[in-house]
Design a protein around this motif. Sequence first.
Motif, mmCIF file in Angstrom:
data_model
loop_
_atom_site.group_PDB
_atom_site.id
_atom_site.type_symbol
_atom_site.label_atom_id
_atom_site.label_comp_id
_atom_site.label_asym_id
_atom_site.label_seq_id
_atom_site.Cartn_x
_atom_site.Cartn_y
_atom_site.Cartn_z
ATOM 1 N N ASN A 93 0.751 -1.306 0.094
ATOM 2 C CA ASN A 93 -0.145 -0.242 -0.084
ATOM 3 C C ASN A 93 0.869 1.189 -0.025
ATOM 4 N N LEU A 94 1.974 1.154 -0.862
ATOM 5 C CA LEU A 94 2.756 2.303 -0.841
ATOM 6 C C LEU A 94 2.223 3.264 -2.172
ATOM 7 N N LEU A 95 2.332 4.364 -1.908
ATOM 8 C CA LEU A 95 1.835 5.547 -3.221
ATOM 9 C C LEU A 95 2.950 5.301 -4.117
ATOM 10 N N PRO A 96 2.652 4.918 -5.525
ATOM 11 C CA PRO A 96 3.643 4.630 -6.414
ATOM 12 C C PRO A 96 4.389 5.803 -6.979
ATOM 13 N N LYS A 97 3.855 7.056 -6.857
ATOM 14 C CA LYS A 97 4.541 8.270 -7.591
ATOM 15 C C LYS A 97 5.647 8.997 -6.255
ATOM 16 N N ASN A 98 5.353 8.466 -4.964
ATOM 17 C CA ASN A 98 6.131 8.988 -3.912
ATOM 18 C C ASN A 98 7.440 8.301 -3.821
ATOM 19 N N THR A 99 8.529 8.926 -3.205
ATOM 20 C CA THR A 99 9.611 7.951 -2.727
ATOM 21 C C THR A 99 9.571 7.285 -1.431
ATOM 22 N N ALA A 100 10.448 6.438 -1.269
ATOM 23 C CA ALA A 100 10.363 5.540 0.329
ATOM 24 C C ALA A 100 10.125 6.693 1.278
ATOM 25 N N LEU A 101 10.913 7.731 1.239
ATOM 26 C CA LEU A 101 11.048 8.903 2.231
ATOM 27 C C LEU A 101 9.698 9.411 2.218
ATOM 28 N N GLU A 102 9.121 10.003 1.288
ATOM 29 C CA GLU A 102 8.099 10.713 0.984
ATOM 30 C C GLU A 102 6.627 9.843 1.765
ATOM 31 N N ASN A 103 6.740 8.488 1.459
ATOM 32 C CA ASN A 103 5.502 7.558 1.810
ATOM 33 C C ASN A 103 5.709 7.362 3.377
ATOM 34 N N VAL A 104 7.022 7.232 3.948
ATOM 35 C CA VAL A 104 7.212 7.539 5.388
ATOM 36 C C VAL A 104 6.915 8.508 5.880
ATOM 37 N N GLU A 105 7.041 9.554 5.398
ATOM 38 C CA GLU A 105 6.726 10.887 6.123
ATOM 39 C C GLU A 105 4.874 11.060 6.269
ATOM 40 N N LEU A 106 4.349 10.489 5.465
ATOM 41 C CA LEU A 106 2.766 10.591 5.587
ATOM 42 C C LEU A 106 2.109 10.673 6.713
ATOM 43 N N PRO A 107 2.296 9.639 7.459
ATOM 44 C CA PRO A 107 1.591 9.490 8.857
ATOM 45 C C PRO A 107 1.924 10.663 9.473
ATOM 46 N N LEU A 108 3.143 11.204 9.496
ATOM 47 C CA LEU A 108 3.527 12.112 10.312
ATOM 48 C C LEU A 108 2.923 13.702 9.775
#
Length: 224
Positions: A93-108
Motif C-alpha cells: 500500500n505504498l503511493l507509487p509516485k512518492n519516494t520511500a522517504l515521502e511514503n514514510v513521512e505521510l503519517p507524520l
Amino acid sequence: MIQMKNVSKIYTIGNEELYAVNHATLTINDGEFVAIIGPSGSGKSTLMNIIGCLDTADDGKYLLDGQAIEDYTEDELTRVRNFKIGFVFQNFNLLPKNTALENVELPLIYQGISRKECRERAENALIRMGLSERMEHRPSELSGGQQQRVAIARAIVTSPSLILADEPTGNLDHKTGVEILELFHELHANGNTIVLITHDDEIAQKAERRLRILDGQVTEDAAS
C-alpha cells in the motif's frame, strides 16, 4: 490492551446472513506477539480491521485500553488509528509516485508535525529498516522485500504501541519473509505489541501465542 467479547460481523447476501466474525472472544495484552491464523475467507482480515478500528462490529463488545469502542468519538478513533496503531499490509500500500522517504513521512504529515521533524523521523525509520541507500527510490525501483521494509518504516514512524500486520510476508520469497519476521521480532523486543495475521502455520509458530479463526470463530491454539 485488546478485549473482545462475543464480537460478530455479519454480512447479508440475498436472504442469507454470513458471519465473517462469529461471536469472537479474545484478549491481547500489552507487549504480546500474537499470530491469528486462518485460511482465505476465514474472517481474519475482517477481525484485523475491527481490532484496528477500520471497521466496526455488528454485535458484542470491543474494549481498547479498557474503553468500549462505541464510547470513543470519531476524532478519538482517528487519533487511535494515527497515533496508537501501525498497519502493515500484504500489498505494501505504498503511493507509487512518492519516494520511500515521502511514503514514510505521510503519517507524520497527517499528525501535523513540522516538515523538519517529519523528514528526520522518516529518515531514522528507514535507516532502522536498513534502507539508508534507498530513501529517494520509488516503489517500482525497489524489490518486494524493500517495499515491505518501507511499509514497516511507515508503520513505526509514529511510534505506535500496537502493530497490525496482515499477511506481511504473503508476497515475498521465503528468505525475504524470514528477514521481515526478524524485523517484527526486533520491534517486539523493543516493546511493541504485534498482531500478525497469516494463513501459514510455519510463520505463526514464530509468535508467542497463536489464535485460530475458522468460519469466523476464534479459538486459542492448543500448541500455545
